[in-house]
Design a protein around this motif. Structure first.
Motif, PDB file in Angstrom:
ATOM      1  N   UNK A   1       0.823  -1.218   0.000  1.00  0.00           N
ATOM      2  CA  UNK A   1       0.000   0.000   0.000  1.00  0.00           C
ATOM      3  C   UNK A   1       0.858   1.270   0.000  1.00  0.00           C
ATOM      4  N   UNK A   2       2.169   1.131   0.149  1.00  0.00           N
ATOM      5  CA  UNK A   2       3.069   2.289   0.144  1.00  0.00           C
ATOM      6  C   UNK A   2       3.798   2.322  -1.190  1.00  0.00           C
ATOM      7  N   UNK A   3       3.391   3.215  -2.077  1.00  0.00           N
ATOM      8  CA  UNK A   3       3.848   3.184  -3.455  1.00  0.00           C
ATOM      9  C   UNK A   3       5.355   3.369  -3.584  1.00  0.00           C
ATOM     10  N   UNK A   4       5.946   4.285  -2.828  1.00  0.00           N
ATOM     11  CA  UNK A   4       7.377   4.503  -2.942  1.00  0.00           C
ATOM     12  C   UNK A   4       8.157   3.254  -2.522  1.00  0.00           C
ATOM     13  N   UNK A   5       7.650   2.557  -1.537  1.00  0.00           N
ATOM     14  CA  UNK A   5       8.286   1.303  -1.115  1.00  0.00           C
ATOM     15  C   UNK A   5       8.168   0.254  -2.215  1.00  0.00           C
ATOM     16  N   UNK A   6       6.991   0.160  -2.811  1.00  0.00           N
ATOM     17  CA  UNK A   6       6.782  -0.772  -3.916  1.00  0.00           C
ATOM     18  C   UNK A   6       7.705  -0.441  -5.077  1.00  0.00           C
ATOM     19  N   UNK A   7       7.796   0.836  -5.433  1.00  0.00           N
ATOM     20  CA  UNK A   7       8.644   1.240  -6.553  1.00  0.00           C
ATOM     21  C   UNK A   7      10.102   0.878  -6.289  1.00  0.00           C
ATOM     22  N   UNK A   8      10.569   1.132  -5.076  1.00  0.00           N
ATOM     23  CA  UNK A   8      11.961   0.826  -4.754  1.00  0.00           C
ATOM     24  C   UNK A   8      12.255  -0.658  -4.813  1.00  0.00           C
ATOM     25  N   UNK A   9      11.345  -1.462  -4.277  1.00  0.00           N
ATOM     26  CA  UNK A   9      11.531  -2.923  -4.290  1.00  0.00           C
ATOM     27  C   UNK A   9      11.472  -3.465  -5.710  1.00  0.00           C
ATOM     28  N   UNK A  10      10.492  -3.001  -6.483  1.00  0.00           N
ATOM     29  CA  UNK A  10      10.370  -3.493  -7.857  1.00  0.00           C
ATOM     30  C   UNK A  10      11.546  -3.032  -8.713  1.00  0.00           C
ATOM     31  N   UNK A  11      12.037  -1.825  -8.473  1.00  0.00           N
ATOM     32  CA  UNK A  11      13.242  -1.365  -9.181  1.00  0.00           C
ATOM     33  C   UNK A  11      14.398  -2.336  -8.937  1.00  0.00           C
ATOM     34  N   UNK A  12      14.565  -2.716  -7.688  1.00  0.00           N
ATOM     35  CA  UNK A  12      15.643  -3.641  -7.326  1.00  0.00           C
ATOM     36  C   UNK A  12      15.456  -4.988  -8.015  1.00  0.00           C
ATOM     37  N   UNK A  13      14.241  -5.526  -7.989  1.00  0.00           N
ATOM     38  CA  UNK A  13      13.981  -6.830  -8.587  1.00  0.00           C
ATOM     39  C   UNK A  13      14.169  -6.797 -10.099  1.00  0.00           C
ATOM     40  N   UNK A  14      13.762  -5.695 -10.729  1.00  0.00           N
ATOM     41  CA  UNK A  14      13.885  -5.577 -12.178  1.00  0.00           C
ATOM     42  C   UNK A  14      15.353  -5.511 -12.616  1.00  0.00           C
ATOM     43  N   UNK A  15      16.202  -4.962 -11.766  1.00  0.00           N
ATOM     44  CA  UNK A  15      17.615  -4.814 -12.105  1.00  0.00           C
ATOM     45  C   UNK A  15      18.481  -5.944 -11.532  1.00  0.00           C
ATOM     46  N   UNK A  16      17.875  -6.841 -10.752  1.00  0.00           N
ATOM     47  CA  UNK A  16      18.608  -7.953 -10.146  1.00  0.00           C
ATOM     48  C   UNK A  16      17.794  -9.233 -10.300  1.00  0.00           C
ATOM     49  N   UNK A  17      17.718  -9.711 -11.527  1.00  0.00           N
ATOM     50  CA  UNK A  17      16.873 -10.860 -11.826  1.00  0.00           C
ATOM     51  C   UNK A  17      17.316 -12.136 -11.112  1.00  0.00           C
ATOM     52  N   UNK A  18      18.569 -12.172 -10.670  1.00  0.00           N
ATOM     53  CA  UNK A  18      19.058 -13.368  -9.986  1.00  0.00           C
ATOM     54  C   UNK A  18      18.413 -13.547  -8.610  1.00  0.00           C
ATOM     55  N   UNK A  19      17.791 -12.513  -8.093  1.00  0.00           N
ATOM     56  CA  UNK A  19      17.120 -12.615  -6.792  1.00  0.00           C
ATOM     57  C   UNK A  19      15.830 -13.415  -6.913  1.00  0.00           C
ATOM     58  N   UNK A  20      15.130 -13.225  -8.016  1.00  0.00           N
ATOM     59  CA  UNK A  20      13.889 -13.961  -8.245  1.00  0.00           C
ATOM     60  C   UNK A  20      14.215 -15.377  -8.711  1.00  0.00           C
ATOM     61  N   UNK A  21      13.198 -16.201  -8.782  1.00  0.00           N
ATOM     62  CA  UNK A  21      13.416 -17.565  -9.247  1.00  0.00           C
ATOM     63  C   UNK A  21      13.029 -18.599  -8.220  1.00  0.00           C
ATOM     64  N   UNK A  22      13.831 -19.623  -8.099  1.00  0.00           N
ATOM     65  CA  UNK A  22      13.486 -20.793  -7.289  1.00  0.00           C
ATOM     66  C   UNK A  22      13.175 -20.455  -5.831  1.00  0.00           C
ATOM     67  N   UNK A  23      13.892 -19.518  -5.261  1.00  0.00           N
ATOM     68  CA  UNK A  23      13.731 -19.229  -3.836  1.00  0.00           C
ATOM     69  C   UNK A  23      13.052 -17.875  -3.592  1.00  0.00           C
ATOM     70  N   UNK A  24      12.305 -17.414  -4.591  1.00  0.00           N
ATOM     71  CA  UNK A  24      11.744 -16.073  -4.484  1.00  0.00           C
ATOM     72  C   UNK A  24      10.691 -15.954  -3.382  1.00  0.00           C
TER      73      UNK A  24
END
Length: 249
Positions: A175-198
């Motif tokens: 519900x906090x947009x700036x927090x969402x934007x920051x987290x999604x920015x990180x995930x979009x630029x660090x694809x190795x974080x997502x995946x099997x253990x996401x």
């Protein structure tokens, strides 16, 4: 343009009660839902959009979410939290869409009360699980109206159902947009974080910021803070692979 209609709160609650208890399930199997027109109210501040049903696509959640949000982009978060409004849309204006999207109701002999509660209301939990409200909130919480591409984060969120509904949508941080934007920015630029253990890593991220929020006013911070924190903690995040890892940090 006509004013948007909604159900009276008591009637909307009655419909969900009936669904939970298997009363009138056959109404969900017909081309249109039979309801009491005397239980309908006008919403003086919302206009009913033209052509919305025809623009919704049961095979494309992202497209449907954008169309739904654009149709109701002027409603307030308070109005978007009104379950009666979403119950009306689900059972009247957009009933054919919801029925087709959850087409088990069209199978011969359908008689599953729990299915109706889950897929025509929000029996799984909060409104984020509602077949229509969830789509609207997904866009509302990720659209960046100041960006050249307002749907950049929305497009990314919809790439993964788990990310949209389970990994992020279920947490208060969504519900906090700036927090969402920051987290999604990180995930979009660090694809190795997502995946099997996401699943575990997303839980860790949510818990981490929940702990930070106990000593810092996160709602006053911009997306750069959240992005930078995750960059700093990337090695820790990559080490998270099990539920026990989540608990140990």
């Amino acid at each position: 343009m006509a004013l948007q209609r909604t159900f009276k709160e008591k009637y909307a609650n009655q419909l969900q009660y009936e669904a939970k208890h298997g009363i009138g399930i056959e109404r969900y199997t017909k081309p249109s839902f039979e309801y009491d027109p005397n239980q309908v109210l006008m919403i003086p501040t919302i206009e009913q959009p033209d052509g919305l049903l025809d623009s919704m696509d049961t095979s494309d959640d992202l497209k449907s979410a954008k169309k739904l949000y654009e149709a109701y982009s002027k409603i307030t978060p308070l109005q978007a939290s009104d379950e009666s409004f979403w119950t009306y849309l689900t059972h009247v204006d957009l009933f054919p869409y919801v029925q087709k999207r959850n087409d088990a109701v069209l199978e011969e002999g359908f008689n599953d009360a729990k299915y109706i509660d889950n897929y025509f209301f929000h029996g799984f939990g909060t409104l984020i699980y509602h077949p229509l409200a969830g789509l609207w909130w997904d866009v509302h919480c990720t659209i960046d109206k100041d960006a050249s591409d307002p749907y950049k984060y929305t497009d990314y969120l919809f790439k993964d159902y788990g990310l949209r509904v389970t990994y992020m949508g279920r947490y208060a941080l969504f519900r906090h947009k700036e927090e969402v934007f920051g987290i999604l920015d990180f995930l979009m630029k660090n694809e190795d974080v997502a995946g099997e253990h996401f699943r575990q890593r997303s839980r860790w991220i949510a818990q981490y910021f929940n702990k930070v929020g106990a000593v810092k006013q996160l709602r006053s911070l911009k997306r750069d803070f959240f992005y930078s924190e995750l960059v700093r903690l990337k090695d820790v995040i990559l080490s998270i692979k099990t539920d026990e890892d989540v608990k140990s940090y």
